[in-house]
Motif scaffolding. Structure first.
Motif, PDB file in Angstrom:
ATOM      1  N   LYS A   1       0.837  -1.197   0.000  1.00  0.00           N
ATOM      2  CA  LYS A   1       0.000   0.000   0.000  1.00  0.00           C
ATOM      3  C   LYS A   1       0.874   1.250   0.000  1.00  0.00           C
ATOM      4  O   LYS A   1       1.889   1.309   0.704  1.00  0.00           O
TER       5      LYS A   1
ATOM      6  N   THR B   1       1.812   4.846   1.062  1.00  0.00           N
ATOM      7  CA  THR B   1       1.563   5.707   2.208  1.00  0.00           C
ATOM      8  C   THR B   1       2.720   6.689   2.325  1.00  0.00           C
ATOM      9  O   THR B   1       3.632   6.705   1.493  1.00  0.00           O
TER      10      THR B   1
ATOM     11  N   ASP C   1      -3.012   2.483  -4.112  1.00  0.00           N
ATOM     12  CA  ASP C   1      -2.508   3.854  -4.056  1.00  0.00           C
ATOM     13  C   ASP C   1      -3.002   4.568  -2.814  1.00  0.00           C
ATOM     14  O   ASP C   1      -3.700   3.995  -1.965  1.00  0.00           O
ATOM     15  N   GLY C   2      -2.621   5.835  -2.694  1.00  0.00           N
ATOM     16  CA  GLY C   2      -2.949   6.611  -1.511  1.00  0.00           C
ATOM     17  C   GLY C   2      -4.435   6.817  -1.299  1.00  0.00           C
ATOM     18  O   GLY C   2      -4.874   7.121  -0.183  1.00  0.00           O
ATOM     19  N   ARG C   3      -5.241   6.652  -2.369  1.00  0.00           N
ATOM     20  CA  ARG C   3      -6.693   6.799  -2.230  1.00  0.00           C
ATOM     21  C   ARG C   3      -7.374   5.479  -1.891  1.00  0.00           C
ATOM     22  O   ARG C   3      -8.598   5.416  -1.787  1.00  0.00           O
ATOM     23  N   GLY C   4      -6.536   4.402  -1.797  1.00  0.00           N
ATOM     24  CA  GLY C   4      -7.085   3.098  -1.474  1.00  0.00           C
ATOM     25  C   GLY C   4      -7.526   2.312  -2.684  1.00  0.00           C
ATOM     26  O   GLY C   4      -8.161   1.262  -2.551  1.00  0.00           O
ATOM     27  N   GLU C   5      -7.232   2.794  -3.876  1.00  0.00           N
ATOM     28  CA  GLU C   5      -7.629   2.105  -5.092  1.00  0.00           C
ATOM     29  C   GLU C   5      -6.509   1.170  -5.544  1.00  0.00           C
ATOM     30  O   GLU C   5      -5.332   1.516  -5.521  1.00  0.00           O
TER      31      GLU C   5
END
Length: 581
Positions: free
Chosen positions: A423, A425, A563-567
């Motif tokens: 992930k 971050t 990615d940082g948006r959780g996608e």
């Protein structure tokens, strides 16, 4: 002619009566002897009775008081004058002993019963027993006195004495503090036996003695005071004057206190002995000869443009401490006070000549990765520079293992994008994995032995899958350190160089002595779709034209990058870096 009785017959001049046994004349003599003895004994008994009638037999005594020849009245008067029931009773011991007032024991002397016992000697029992007692009285016959006392009181008293008299055995010892030498004297151990002491007290009182010994077990010390005093004398003699050290016209001294504090007294089967504490003496000597020690200078390497130069080493000087301690240990107890300090040349571990022979002269392996493919506000590139500088210039000796964590962990990094558990971050130290992956590939292309490596969880755009390596020392989502390590398997020194160039790449170089090694490495996908991918890495290693390894190096599985948006970003959407950027 005379008539002959039918009951008698003359045979060989004797007259024999028929039907009667002949009389034995010898038996008659024995009977007469017994009769005479009994008669004599009766006379003796009678005379003895008459001679001692109304008096105690001669030789009879009570508690050292002779009562023989006295009438019972006279005996009672003689014993009655004793002050036995007064005063105190004393029991001697290993210490000062103890005394108890007779009144505390409720001590009572029965003179009447005692005199009756004395008068009965030789007057009771059978004749043989009386005669034996009378004969014994002539040699001295002690009659026990009739004494009464409180045995419970005596027991309590002795238990109190036991608490006071009982002592643990103590060996003599020698104490050393600074210049002072002290002796702790020995003490013998003692344990009072209360039941046996009670029996001894009872026996003494019945003999009208008011003093006896306690009964107990004595334990002698293994080291007595005389031995300790002798050892203390040896310590004082050894430290009677300072030690003088000389070298090259210089002189130093170790004071008496330094000598004393370096001595120890030890015990053994042969008693106490004084020995030199080499560690303590070494510290005292080191303070004195410190100016003689010169540390050697190690040879090294310096990178000058595209070449490596040797920085020369320099010999030092060291004191041969063990040799000096041997001399002091041998001479100190023989009165030797002056010693020449032995000095030897201290060689550097890496001399100039050795450094020249193992100097890194050629680049054995290199690699570069593209940092421009990762969006950055400048903080990540700065982290790349910090970690690269921490690695660059490292020298690796033959057989030594390089640890990435040892060089890059805990530095002052910026917060930037990192990949943790697949992930994206933000954390301290973003970019370290790119520096690690770049150096990892340079080590592989140099033909070195990689001993530890962990791939990422997801594909990354700056490094080809299967050729990446990560590093981490704890943080969000994990508590385990991840390291990248490789070993110098060459016969010379390795020089590591890593830097961030303005062309958008991170460069890693490994310099060393040429060893004829050639390496090819690449990775290929086994599968790659929206759910993940698997890559296999191949390597071929040749040394002096001979293939020593050709096959699969490892297989790595990757998950989609979040990615940082959780996608989730499937592996098919992540750019694949070339084998050789």
């Amino acid at each position: 002619m005379a008539r002959v009785s039918v009951r008698e017959k003359k045979v060989a001049g004797r007259r024999v009566s028929r039907g009667r046994r002949p009389i034995r004349r010898g038996g008659g003599r024995a009977v007469r002897a017994v009769v005479l003895a009994c008669a004599a004994l009766s006379v003796l008994v009678a005379l003895d009775h008459l001679s001692s009638s109304g008096e105690i037999r001669p030789g009879v005594s009570v508690g050292g008081v002779a009562l023989g020849g006295k009438t019972p009245e006279e005996a009672r008067e003689a014993l009655g004058s004793l002050a036995f029931s007064r005063g105190e009773v004393r029991m001697t011991g290993p210490g000062e002993g103890a005394a108890i007032p007779a009144r505390r024991l409720d001590l009572r002397f029965d003179a009447e019963t005692t005199v009756e016992r004395a008068y009965a000697v030789g007057r009771e029992g059978g004749i043989a027993e009386r005669i034996s007692d009378r004969a014994g009285s002539l040699l001295g016959f002690g009659v026990p006195a009739e004494v009464g006392y409180s045995r419970q009181g005596a027991r309590v008293w002795l238990r109190n004495v036991a608490e006071r008299e009982t002592a643990e055995v103590r060996d003599a010892s020698v104490g050393i503090s600074g210049s002072d030498v002290t002796v702790t004297p020995s003490r013998r151990g003692y344990a009072l036996d209360v039941p046996a002491s009670l029996a001894a007290l009872d026996e003494a009182l019945r003999a009208l003695r008011k003093e006896t010994e306690m009964v107990g077990e004595v334990e002698q010390p293994r080291v007595d005071t005389a031995e300790a005093n002798a050892a203390a004398g040896d310590v004082r003699e050894a430290a009677s004057a300072p030690i003088r050290l000389t070298s090259g016209g210089q002189a130093w001294s170790v004071p008496r206190s330094g000598i004393t504090s370096s001595l120890e007294v030890v015990g053994g089967d042969g008693g106490l002995r004084v020995e030199l504490d080499r560690d303590a003496m070494g510290k005292s000597l080191a303070r004195a000869y410190a100016p003689l020690t010169v540390e050697p200078v190690e040879a090294g390497y310096a990178v000058e443009g595209s070449s490596v130069a040797v920085t020369p080493g320099k010999e030092g000087r060291r004191v041969e401490e063990e040799k000096l301690l041997d001399a002091v240990e041998d001479g100190l107890f023989r009165g030797v006070r002056e010693y020449e300090v032995p000095v030897a040349v201290a060689r550097p571990e890496l001399t100039t000549a050795e450094a020249e022979s193992m100097k890194p002269t050629e680049m054995l392996g290199s690699y570069r990765t593209d940092y421009s493919v990762v969006p950055d506000d400048g903080t990540r590139v700065e982290n790349l520079g910090i970690s690269s500088e921490a690695v660059s210039g490292t020298l690796l000796a033959p057989g030594e293992t390089f640890s990435m964590l040892d060089h890059v962990a805990g530095l002052d990094y910026n917060d930037s994008k990192v990949i943790v558990g697949g992930k994206e971050t933000t954390a301290d130290g973003g970019g370290l994995c790119q520096v690690t992956s770049t150096l990892y590939n340079a080590a592989n292309f140099a033909g070195l032995d990689v001993v530890e490596r962990t791939p990422h969880s997801a594909q990354l755009p700056y490094i080809r899958p299967g050729m990446d390596a990560t590093v981490w020392w704890g943080g969000p989502g994990t508590s385990d350190d991840l390291d990248m390590k490789f070993r110098n398997t060459t016969g010379g020194y390795l020089l590591l160089r890593e830097y961030v160039a303005g062309d958008g790449h991170v460069y890693a170089e490994i310099w060393g002595k040429p060893d004829g090694t050639e390496v090819e490495m690449h990775s290929e996908p086994v599968y790659m779709d929206g759910t993940g991918s698997e890559w296999v890495t191949y390597q071929t290693v040749e040394r002096d034209g001979e293939v020593v390894f050709d096959g699969e190096l490892h297989r790595d599985a990757y998950e989609p990058l979040v990615d940082g948006r959780g996608e989730a970003i499937p592996p098919t959407d992540v750019p694949v870096a070339p084998v050789d950027p």
